[in-house]
Design an enzyme around this catalytic site. Structure first.
Site, PDB file in Angstrom:
ATOM      1  N   CYS A  37       2.859   1.163  -8.138  1.00  0.00           N
ATOM      2  CA  CYS A  37       3.489   0.157  -7.277  1.00  0.00           C
ATOM      3  C   CYS A  37       3.496   0.583  -5.815  1.00  0.00           C
ATOM      4  O   CYS A  37       4.033   1.645  -5.474  1.00  0.00           O
ATOM      5  CB  CYS A  37       4.921  -0.075  -7.753  1.00  0.00           C
ATOM      6  SG  CYS A  37       5.865  -1.193  -6.682  1.00  0.00           S
ATOM      7  N   SER A  90      12.912  -0.771  -1.688  1.00  0.00           N
ATOM      8  CA  SER A  90      12.139   0.321  -1.088  1.00  0.00           C
ATOM      9  C   SER A  90      12.588   0.694   0.323  1.00  0.00           C
ATOM     10  O   SER A  90      12.815   1.873   0.615  1.00  0.00           O
ATOM     11  CB  SER A  90      10.647  -0.018  -1.094  1.00  0.00           C
ATOM     12  OG  SER A  90      10.339  -1.112  -0.250  1.00  0.00           O
TER      13      SER A  90
END
Length: 256
Positions: A37, A90
């Protein structure tokens, strides 16, 4: 029957596998990661850049296992447990690492308030303009869709390129704008091979800038082998992927 994305390669490979092996001991910070990812890789790069002790745990977010959903109710990587408390998203995690580990350098955001805010503006541009355009090009099926998405991505990259001081976004120091973009740079070969993307078309020193990102040690140490990534992205190229990003693009929604 599970969705096809459940059957991705279960672990990191190549340089990334070696990095995983070095981070199996228990630590105050547990990093729940999906090796494939790009959003996840932002946090992994930050951890490696700053030399923060962490324990790596691989997660297949498509399986939505209960323990991981207790950590991140969205069921998405990346996520962390820090001293028993959970966080996710993130860029939130990258900024948390800056705040929670102030003695670990380099600092990925400038100390000056104006420069810090300026960096956040271009992180926002990356999140809202560059990354959606990148994924639209990846998933586009017709020539017309691909041509439009490719031009959109060139335009988005040109705007960022005009802000790059060199060698990195803010100058000599590698920072969070660079981190935010580096995982997609590491996957650029997919667009180049399958969607006609040519970094040279961006101009304004873009090729030199992204080459520096692609060859950064922290990026190489957190990137798996191309053949394993290709299997993941083949599903996007056929517009069959079932990730939240892929589904959002098909539905015309903002990326999660």
């Amino acid at each position: 029957m599970g969705i096809p994305d459940e059957n991705i390669h279960p672990t990191a490979t190549g340089n990334a596998a070696q990095t995983v092996a070095e981070h199996q001991a228990k630590q105050d910070l547990v990093f729940y990661s999906g090796w494939f990812c790009p959003f996840n890789q932002r946090v992994w790069i930050s951890l490696e850049e700053k030399g923060i002790p962490y324990q790596y745990k691989e997660v297949n977010p498509y399986r939505k296992e209960k323990h991981f959903l207790d950590i991140n109710p969205k069921g998405l990587v990346p996520a962390i447990e820090y001293q028993g408390k959970a966080l996710y998203e993130s860029l939130v995690l990258c900024e948390f690492l800056e705040d929670a580990y102030p003695n670990h350098k380099p600092h990925l955001l400038p100390a000056d308030p104006f420069e810090r805010a300026h960096a956040r503006l271009w992180i926002d541009h990356t999140s809202k303009v560059i990354i959606p355009a990148w994924h639209r090009l990846l998933q586009a099926q017709s020539k017309e869709q691909q041509d439009a998405a490719r031009q959109e991505l060139y335009d988005a990259h040109r705007k960022l390129a005009q802000q790059v001081k060199g060698p990195y976004f803010a100058g000599e120091e590698f920072g969070l704008v660079d981190v935010a973009n580096a995982p997609w740079v590491a996957r650029e070969y997919i667009l180049a091979e399958h969607r006609g993307y040519d970094r040279a078309q961006v101009g304004s020193g873009w090729s030199e800038y992204v080459e520096r990102l692609a060859t950064r040690e922290s990026v190489n140490k957190t990137t798996s082998d191309e053949d394993k990534l290709q299997v993941v992205y083949d599903r996007y190229l056929r517009d069959e992927a079932q990730s939240e990003v892929a589904k959002a693009l098909r539905a015309g929604r903002p990326l999660p």
